[in-house]
Design a protein around this motif. Structure first.
Motif, mmCIF file in Angstrom:
data_model
loop_
_atom_site.group_PDB
_atom_site.id
_atom_site.type_symbol
_atom_site.label_atom_id
_atom_site.label_comp_id
_atom_site.label_asym_id
_atom_site.label_seq_id
_atom_site.Cartn_x
_atom_site.Cartn_y
_atom_site.Cartn_z
ATOM 1 N N SER A 296 0.813 -1.225 0.000
ATOM 2 C CA SER A 296 0.000 0.000 0.000
ATOM 3 C C SER A 296 0.843 1.270 0.000
ATOM 4 C CB SER A 296 -0.939 -0.001 1.203
ATOM 5 O OG SER A 296 -0.190 -0.094 2.414
ATOM 6 N N SER A 297 2.116 1.171 0.357
ATOM 7 C CA SER A 297 2.973 2.356 0.423
ATOM 8 C C SER A 297 3.699 2.638 -0.890
ATOM 9 C CB SER A 297 4.013 2.186 1.543
ATOM 10 O OG SER A 297 5.004 1.233 1.164
ATOM 11 N N LEU A 298 3.560 1.762 -1.877
ATOM 12 C CA LEU A 298 4.335 1.883 -3.108
ATOM 13 C C LEU A 298 3.703 2.860 -4.089
ATOM 14 C CD1 LEU A 298 5.072 -1.905 -3.780
ATOM 15 C CD2 LEU A 298 6.459 -0.278 -2.477
ATOM 16 N N SER A 299 4.533 3.349 -5.001
ATOM 17 C CA SER A 299 4.019 4.163 -6.102
ATOM 18 C C SER A 299 3.282 3.259 -7.078
ATOM 19 C CB SER A 299 5.167 4.867 -6.825
ATOM 20 O OG SER A 299 5.957 3.907 -7.527
ATOM 21 N N GLY A 300 2.553 3.850 -8.008
ATOM 22 C CA GLY A 300 1.793 3.067 -8.973
ATOM 23 C C GLY A 300 2.667 2.146 -9.810
ATOM 24 N N GLY A 301 3.808 2.677 -10.277
ATOM 25 C CA GLY A 301 4.712 1.866 -11.081
ATOM 26 C C GLY A 301 5.331 0.732 -10.295
ATOM 27 N N GLU A 302 5.744 1.018 -9.061
ATOM 28 C CA GLU A 302 6.306 -0.032 -8.204
ATOM 29 C C GLU A 302 5.275 -1.115 -7.923
ATOM 30 O OE1 GLU A 302 9.500 2.549 -5.499
ATOM 31 O OE2 GLU A 302 7.386 2.418 -4.901
ATOM 32 N N ARG A 303 4.060 -0.673 -7.636
ATOM 33 C CA ARG A 303 3.006 -1.638 -7.308
ATOM 34 C C ARG A 303 2.724 -2.554 -8.497
ATOM 35 N NH1 ARG A 303 -2.135 0.979 -4.586
ATOM 36 N NH2 ARG A 303 -0.422 1.798 -3.328
ATOM 37 N N GLN A 304 2.716 -1.994 -9.701
ATOM 38 C CA GLN A 304 2.443 -2.825 -10.874
ATOM 39 C C GLN A 304 3.562 -3.840 -11.098
ATOM 40 O OE1 GLN A 304 -0.176 -3.550 -12.135
ATOM 41 N NE2 GLN A 304 -0.569 -2.737 -14.167
ATOM 42 N N ARG A 305 4.799 -3.441 -10.859
ATOM 43 C CA ARG A 305 5.924 -4.379 -10.992
ATOM 44 C C ARG A 305 5.819 -5.494 -9.957
ATOM 45 N NH1 ARG A 305 10.846 -2.211 -9.935
ATOM 46 N NH2 ARG A 305 10.160 -0.090 -9.450
ATOM 47 N N VAL A 306 5.335 -5.172 -8.760
ATOM 48 C CA VAL A 306 5.177 -6.187 -7.715
ATOM 49 C C VAL A 306 4.083 -7.184 -8.096
ATOM 50 C CG1 VAL A 306 4.387 -6.528 -5.335
ATOM 51 C CG2 VAL A 306 6.110 -4.781 -5.845
ATOM 52 N N TRP A 307 2.972 -6.684 -8.653
ATOM 53 C CA TRP A 307 1.924 -7.597 -9.097
ATOM 54 C C TRP A 307 2.441 -8.523 -10.196
ATOM 55 C CZ3 TRP A 307 -2.108 -8.691 -6.378
ATOM 56 C CH2 TRP A 307 -2.730 -7.728 -5.573
ATOM 57 N N ILE A 308 3.260 -7.969 -11.092
ATOM 58 C CA ILE A 308 3.831 -8.816 -12.146
ATOM 59 C C ILE A 308 4.783 -9.843 -11.531
ATOM 60 C CG2 ILE A 308 5.333 -8.815 -14.193
ATOM 61 C CD1 ILE A 308 4.096 -6.064 -14.904
ATOM 62 N N ALA A 309 5.519 -9.444 -10.493
ATOM 63 C CA ALA A 309 6.394 -10.395 -9.788
ATOM 64 C C ALA A 309 5.574 -11.533 -9.187
ATOM 65 C CB ALA A 309 7.185 -9.669 -8.694
ATOM 66 N N MET A 310 4.433 -11.205 -8.601
ATOM 67 C CA MET A 310 3.578 -12.252 -8.046
ATOM 68 C C MET A 310 3.134 -13.220 -9.143
ATOM 69 S SD MET A 310 -0.185 -12.092 -6.233
ATOM 70 C CE MET A 310 -0.945 -12.086 -7.854
ATOM 71 N N ALA A 311 2.762 -12.682 -10.296
ATOM 72 C CA ALA A 311 2.354 -13.534 -11.416
ATOM 73 C C ALA A 311 3.518 -14.399 -11.894
ATOM 74 C CB ALA A 311 1.823 -12.675 -12.560
ATOM 75 N N LEU A 312 4.719 -13.835 -11.945
ATOM 76 C CA LEU A 312 5.891 -14.599 -12.385
ATOM 77 C C LEU A 312 6.230 -15.716 -11.406
ATOM 78 C CD1 LEU A 312 8.335 -11.855 -13.722
ATOM 79 C CD2 LEU A 312 6.881 -13.396 -15.045
ATOM 80 N N ALA A 313 5.947 -15.486 -10.124
ATOM 81 C CA ALA A 313 6.211 -16.521 -9.124
ATOM 82 C C ALA A 313 5.379 -17.775 -9.372
ATOM 83 C CB ALA A 313 5.952 -15.981 -7.716
ATOM 84 N N GLN A 314 4.293 -17.639 -10.119
ATOM 85 C CA GLN A 314 3.512 -18.817 -10.515
ATOM 86 C C GLN A 314 4.278 -19.671 -11.522
ATOM 87 O OE1 GLN A 314 -0.719 -16.440 -10.578
ATOM 88 N NE2 GLN A 314 -0.668 -18.326 -11.761
ATOM 89 N N GLU A 315 5.299 -19.088 -12.134
ATOM 90 C CA GLU A 315 6.087 -19.733 -13.189
ATOM 91 C C GLU A 315 5.202 -20.152 -14.364
ATOM 92 O OE1 GLU A 315 9.904 -21.638 -11.116
ATOM 93 O OE2 GLU A 315 8.062 -22.666 -10.511
ATOM 94 N N PRO A 316 4.390 -19.186 -14.864
ATOM 95 C CA PRO A 316 3.484 -19.507 -15.962
ATOM 96 C C PRO A 316 4.218 -19.507 -17.300
ATOM 97 C CG PRO A 316 3.311 -17.186 -15.457
ATOM 98 C CD PRO A 316 4.300 -17.762 -14.470
ATOM 99 N N THR A 317 3.591 -20.095 -18.289
ATOM 100 C CA THR A 317 4.082 -19.975 -19.664
ATOM 101 C C THR A 317 3.355 -18.850 -20.386
ATOM 102 O OG1 THR A 317 2.499 -21.662 -20.401
ATOM 103 C CG2 THR A 317 4.718 -22.405 -19.829
ATOM 104 N N VAL A 318 2.169 -18.462 -19.851
ATOM 105 C CA VAL A 318 1.368 -17.393 -20.448
ATOM 106 C C VAL A 318 1.001 -16.386 -19.358
ATOM 107 C CG1 VAL A 318 -0.713 -16.808 -21.747
ATOM 108 C CG2 VAL A 318 0.368 -19.044 -22.077
ATOM 109 N N LEU A 319 1.243 -15.104 -19.647
ATOM 110 C CA LEU A 319 0.869 -14.025 -18.734
ATOM 111 C C LEU A 319 -0.167 -13.160 -19.433
ATOM 112 C CD1 LEU A 319 1.261 -12.338 -16.144
ATOM 113 C CD2 LEU A 319 3.167 -11.182 -17.286
#
Length: 261
Positions: free
Chosen positions: A140-163
Protein backbone atom coordinates in the motif's frame (compact mmCIF):
# COMPACT_ATOMS: atom_id res chain seq x y z
CA UNK A 1 4.65 -20.16 -37.75
CA UNK A 2 4.75 -20.78 -34.01
CA UNK A 3 2.23 -23.26 -32.61
CA UNK A 4 -0.82 -21.64 -30.98
CA UNK A 5 -0.69 -21.76 -27.19
CA UNK A 6 -4.29 -20.50 -26.83
CA UNK A 7 -7.12 -21.33 -29.22
CA UNK A 8 -10.56 -19.74 -28.96
CA UNK A 9 -13.26 -21.25 -31.18
CA UNK A 10 -16.86 -20.06 -31.70
CA UNK A 11 -16.91 -18.30 -28.32
CA UNK A 12 -20.02 -16.36 -27.31
CA UNK A 13 -20.85 -14.81 -23.94
CA UNK A 14 -23.69 -12.67 -22.66
CA UNK A 15 -24.54 -10.78 -19.48
CA UNK A 16 -28.28 -11.24 -19.20
CA UNK A 17 -29.73 -10.18 -22.55
CA UNK A 18 -26.62 -8.23 -23.57
CA UNK A 19 -24.44 -10.22 -25.96
CA UNK A 20 -20.84 -9.19 -25.25
CA UNK A 21 -18.81 -11.70 -27.28
CA UNK A 22 -20.16 -13.10 -30.54
CA UNK A 23 -18.70 -16.23 -32.12
CA UNK A 24 -15.05 -15.35 -31.48
CA UNK A 25 -12.37 -17.34 -33.28
CA UNK A 26 -8.81 -16.47 -32.26
CA UNK A 27 -5.41 -18.06 -31.81
CA UNK A 28 -2.49 -16.78 -29.76
CA UNK A 29 0.98 -17.90 -30.79
CA UNK A 30 3.38 -19.10 -28.11
CA UNK A 31 6.38 -16.97 -27.25
CA UNK A 32 4.85 -13.80 -28.70
CA UNK A 33 3.39 -10.56 -27.34
CA UNK A 34 -0.23 -10.24 -28.45
CA UNK A 35 -2.36 -7.20 -27.70
CA UNK A 36 -6.12 -6.80 -27.75
CA UNK A 37 -7.39 -3.36 -28.75
CA UNK A 38 -10.84 -1.95 -29.40
CA UNK A 39 -13.36 0.65 -28.19
CA UNK A 40 -14.57 0.72 -24.60
CA UNK A 41 -17.16 -1.95 -23.89
CA UNK A 42 -16.31 -4.10 -26.90
CA UNK A 43 -15.50 -7.20 -24.82
CA UNK A 44 -11.71 -7.14 -24.40
CA UNK A 45 -11.65 -7.74 -20.64
CA UNK A 46 -14.49 -10.25 -20.96
CA UNK A 47 -12.45 -12.25 -23.47
CA UNK A 48 -9.42 -12.39 -21.15
CA UNK A 49 -11.59 -13.45 -18.21
CA UNK A 50 -13.16 -16.16 -20.35
CA UNK A 51 -9.74 -17.51 -21.27
CA UNK A 52 -8.62 -17.80 -17.64
CA UNK A 53 -11.95 -19.28 -16.57
CA UNK A 54 -13.30 -16.40 -14.49
CA UNK A 55 -16.29 -16.12 -16.81
CA UNK A 56 -18.16 -19.03 -18.37
CA UNK A 57 -19.13 -18.64 -22.03
CA UNK A 58 -22.52 -19.64 -23.43
CA UNK A 59 -20.92 -21.54 -26.25
CA UNK A 60 -17.55 -22.30 -27.78
CA UNK A 61 -14.30 -23.77 -26.58
CA UNK A 62 -11.04 -22.41 -25.23
CA UNK A 63 -7.92 -24.55 -25.44
CA UNK A 64 -4.53 -24.18 -23.80
CA UNK A 65 -1.76 -26.13 -25.52
CA UNK A 66 -4.38 -28.08 -27.45
CA UNK A 67 -6.37 -29.13 -24.38
CA UNK A 68 -9.74 -27.57 -23.39
CA UNK A 69 -9.26 -25.32 -20.36
CA UNK A 70 -12.48 -26.73 -18.90
CA UNK A 71 -10.71 -30.06 -18.46
CA UNK A 72 -7.77 -28.61 -16.51
CA UNK A 73 -7.72 -28.73 -12.72
CA UNK A 74 -7.66 -25.16 -11.36
CA UNK A 75 -4.19 -25.50 -9.83
CA UNK A 76 -2.75 -27.03 -12.99
CA UNK A 77 -4.20 -24.25 -15.11
CA UNK A 78 -2.71 -21.67 -12.74
CA UNK A 79 0.74 -23.22 -13.24
CA UNK A 80 0.49 -22.39 -16.92
CA UNK A 81 -1.53 -19.14 -17.01
CA UNK A 82 -1.28 -16.11 -14.74
CA UNK A 83 -3.78 -13.27 -14.97
CA UNK A 84 -3.52 -9.70 -13.72
CA UNK A 85 -6.83 -7.81 -13.76
CA UNK A 86 -6.97 -4.06 -14.25
CA UNK A 87 -7.37 -3.37 -10.54
CA UNK A 88 -6.16 -6.36 -8.49
CA UNK A 89 -7.54 -6.69 -4.97
CA UNK A 90 -4.81 -5.97 -2.47
CA UNK A 91 -4.80 -7.67 0.95
CA UNK A 92 -4.52 -5.12 3.75
CA UNK A 93 -1.06 -4.43 5.20
CA UNK A 94 0.71 -7.11 3.19
CA UNK A 95 4.40 -6.76 2.39
CA UNK A 96 5.84 -7.04 -1.10
CA UNK A 97 7.51 -10.37 -0.34
CA UNK A 98 4.30 -11.78 1.17
CA UNK A 99 2.33 -10.75 -1.91
CA UNK A 100 4.83 -12.33 -4.30
CA UNK A 101 4.68 -15.55 -2.26
CA UNK A 102 0.93 -15.67 -3.00
CA UNK A 103 1.91 -16.57 -6.54
CA UNK A 104 3.30 -19.88 -5.31
CA UNK A 105 -0.09 -21.23 -4.25
CA UNK A 106 -0.59 -23.48 -7.33
CA UNK A 107 2.69 -25.26 -6.61
CA UNK A 108 2.10 -25.97 -2.92
CA UNK A 109 0.84 -29.32 -1.65
CA UNK A 110 0.28 -30.57 1.86
CA UNK A 111 2.22 -33.77 1.14
CA UNK A 112 5.37 -32.12 -0.23
CA UNK A 113 7.69 -29.48 1.20
CA UNK A 114 8.08 -26.80 -1.47
CA UNK A 115 9.81 -24.16 0.68
CA UNK A 116 13.07 -24.26 -1.24
CA UNK A 117 11.38 -24.12 -4.63
CA UNK A 118 9.10 -21.32 -3.43
CA UNK A 119 12.02 -19.26 -2.16
CA UNK A 120 13.94 -19.61 -5.42
CA UNK A 121 10.89 -18.71 -7.53
CA UNK A 122 10.01 -15.68 -5.40
CA UNK A 123 13.57 -14.36 -5.43
CA UNK A 124 13.83 -14.87 -9.19
CA UNK A 125 10.51 -13.10 -9.77
CA UNK A 126 11.51 -10.10 -7.66
CA UNK A 127 14.91 -9.94 -9.34
CA UNK A 128 13.33 -10.02 -12.80
CA UNK A 129 10.99 -7.15 -11.93
CA UNK A 130 13.62 -5.19 -9.96
CA UNK A 131 11.54 -5.29 -6.78
CA UNK A 132 13.93 -7.17 -4.46
CA UNK A 133 14.80 -3.99 -2.57
CA UNK A 134 11.10 -3.44 -1.83
CA UNK A 135 10.44 -6.83 -0.24
CA UNK A 136 9.87 -5.57 3.31
CA UNK A 137 7.74 -2.58 2.31
CA UNK A 138 3.96 -2.56 2.51
CA UNK A 139 2.39 -2.83 -0.93
CA UNK A 140 0.00 0.00 0.00
CA UNK A 141 2.97 2.36 0.42
CA UNK A 142 4.34 1.88 -3.11
CA UNK A 143 4.02 4.16 -6.10
CA UNK A 144 1.79 3.07 -8.97
CA UNK A 145 4.71 1.87 -11.08
CA UNK A 146 6.31 -0.03 -8.20
CA UNK A 147 3.01 -1.64 -7.31
CA UNK A 148 2.44 -2.82 -10.87
CA UNK A 149 5.92 -4.38 -10.99
CA UNK A 150 5.18 -6.19 -7.71
CA UNK A 151 1.92 -7.60 -9.10
CA UNK A 152 3.83 -8.82 -12.15
CA UNK A 153 6.39 -10.39 -9.79
CA UNK A 154 3.58 -12.25 -8.05
CA UNK A 155 2.35 -13.53 -11.42
CA UNK A 156 5.89 -14.60 -12.39
CA UNK A 157 6.21 -16.52 -9.12
CA UNK A 158 3.51 -18.82 -10.51
CA UNK A 159 6.09 -19.73 -13.19
CA UNK A 160 3.48 -19.51 -15.96
CA UNK A 161 4.08 -19.97 -19.66
CA UNK A 162 1.37 -17.39 -20.45
CA UNK A 163 0.87 -14.03 -18.73
CA UNK A 164 -2.43 -12.22 -19.36
CA UNK A 165 -2.80 -8.58 -18.31
CA UNK A 166 -5.82 -6.30 -18.47
CA UNK A 167 -4.65 -2.74 -19.15
CA UNK A 168 -1.34 -2.98 -17.27
CA UNK A 169 -0.46 0.70 -17.88
CA UNK A 170 -3.77 2.23 -16.82
CA UNK A 171 -3.46 4.92 -14.10
CA UNK A 172 0.33 5.14 -14.62
CA UNK A 173 2.23 8.21 -15.78
CA UNK A 174 4.18 8.08 -19.05
CA UNK A 175 7.48 7.13 -17.39
CA UNK A 176 5.98 4.18 -15.54
CA UNK A 177 3.98 3.09 -18.58
CA UNK A 178 7.23 2.86 -20.52
CA UNK A 179 8.86 0.99 -17.62
CA UNK A 180 6.11 -1.66 -17.55
CA UNK A 181 6.08 -2.13 -21.32
CA UNK A 182 9.86 -2.54 -21.40
CA UNK A 183 9.63 -5.06 -18.56
CA UNK A 184 7.06 -7.14 -20.43
CA UNK A 185 9.14 -7.10 -23.59
CA UNK A 186 12.23 -8.17 -21.64
CA UNK A 187 10.35 -11.04 -19.98
CA UNK A 188 9.12 -12.14 -23.39
CA UNK A 189 12.59 -12.02 -24.96
CA UNK A 190 14.59 -13.51 -22.08
CA UNK A 191 12.10 -16.11 -20.81
CA UNK A 192 10.08 -16.84 -23.93
CA UNK A 193 7.01 -15.81 -21.91
CA UNK A 194 3.82 -15.53 -23.95
CA UNK A 195 2.19 -12.19 -23.13
CA UNK A 196 -1.45 -11.40 -23.89
CA UNK A 197 -2.68 -7.98 -22.84
CA UNK A 198 -5.39 -5.38 -23.30
CA UNK A 199 -4.15 -1.88 -24.12
CA UNK A 200 -5.92 1.38 -24.91
CA UNK A 201 -2.83 3.23 -26.14
CA UNK A 202 -2.61 2.35 -29.82
CA UNK A 203 1.03 3.32 -30.25
CA UNK A 204 2.11 1.20 -27.29
CA UNK A 205 0.30 -1.71 -28.91
CA UNK A 206 1.99 -1.05 -32.24
CA UNK A 207 5.45 -0.66 -30.75
CA UNK A 208 5.54 -3.60 -28.35
CA UNK A 209 3.35 -6.26 -29.98
CA UNK A 210 4.17 -9.10 -32.33
CA UNK A 211 0.45 -9.46 -33.05
CA UNK A 212 -2.62 -7.31 -32.57
CA UNK A 213 -6.25 -8.45 -32.34
CA UNK A 214 -9.08 -5.96 -32.74
CA UNK A 215 -12.48 -6.38 -31.09
CA UNK A 216 -15.43 -4.26 -32.06
CA UNK A 217 -19.05 -4.78 -31.09
CA UNK A 218 -18.24 -8.19 -29.64
CA UNK A 219 -16.72 -9.43 -32.91
CA UNK A 220 -13.08 -10.12 -33.74
CA UNK A 221 -12.68 -7.84 -36.75
CA UNK A 222 -8.94 -8.03 -37.43
CA UNK A 223 -5.85 -9.98 -36.39
CA UNK A 224 -2.27 -9.83 -37.57
CA UNK A 225 0.98 -7.95 -37.22
CA UNK A 226 0.94 -4.25 -36.27
CA UNK A 227 1.85 -3.43 -39.88
CA UNK A 228 -1.18 -5.22 -41.29
CA UNK A 229 -3.69 -4.26 -38.60
CA UNK A 230 -2.87 -0.59 -38.01
CA UNK A 231 -4.42 1.02 -41.05
CA UNK A 232 -6.23 4.29 -41.61
CA UNK A 233 -9.27 2.34 -42.77
CA UNK A 234 -9.45 0.18 -39.63
CA UNK A 235 -9.03 3.15 -37.29
CA UNK A 236 -11.77 4.96 -39.19
CA UNK A 237 -14.15 1.99 -38.98
CA UNK A 238 -13.46 0.80 -35.42
CA UNK A 239 -12.54 3.99 -33.56
CA UNK A 240 -14.27 6.61 -35.76
CA UNK A 241 -11.14 8.76 -36.00
CA UNK A 242 -9.32 10.49 -38.84
CA UNK A 243 -5.67 9.44 -38.76
CA UNK A 244 -2.43 8.94 -40.64
CA UNK A 245 0.11 6.17 -40.10
CA UNK A 246 3.74 7.18 -39.78
CA UNK A 247 6.85 5.17 -38.86
CA UNK A 248 8.91 4.98 -35.67
CA UNK A 249 12.71 4.75 -35.91
CA UNK A 250 12.43 0.97 -35.41
CA UNK A 251 9.98 0.70 -38.31
CA UNK A 252 6.86 0.10 -36.21
CA UNK A 253 3.72 2.01 -37.22
CA UNK A 254 2.91 5.23 -35.38
CA UNK A 255 -0.71 6.37 -35.29
CA UNK A 256 -1.30 10.10 -35.53
CA UNK A 257 -4.89 11.07 -34.73
CA UNK A 258 -6.18 14.24 -36.41
CA UNK A 259 -9.68 14.25 -35.00
CA UNK A 260 -13.05 12.56 -34.77
CA UNK A 261 -15.06 11.73 -37.86
Amino acid sequence: MTEPVITVANLSLAFGEKQVLKEIDWTVEGGKITTLIGPNGCGKSTLLKSIVGTLKPQQGIIMLQGKPTSSWAAKELAKHMAFLPQTPEMPKDITVEELVYCGRFPHQNWWRNTAGEDRRAVEAAMAATKTSHLKEQRVSSLSGGERQRVWIAMALAQEPTVLLLDEPTTYLDINHQFEIMELLRRLNEERGLTVVMVLHELNQAARYSDAIAVLSGGHMVATGSPDTVMTVELLRTVFAVDSTIERESDGSPYVKIHGLL
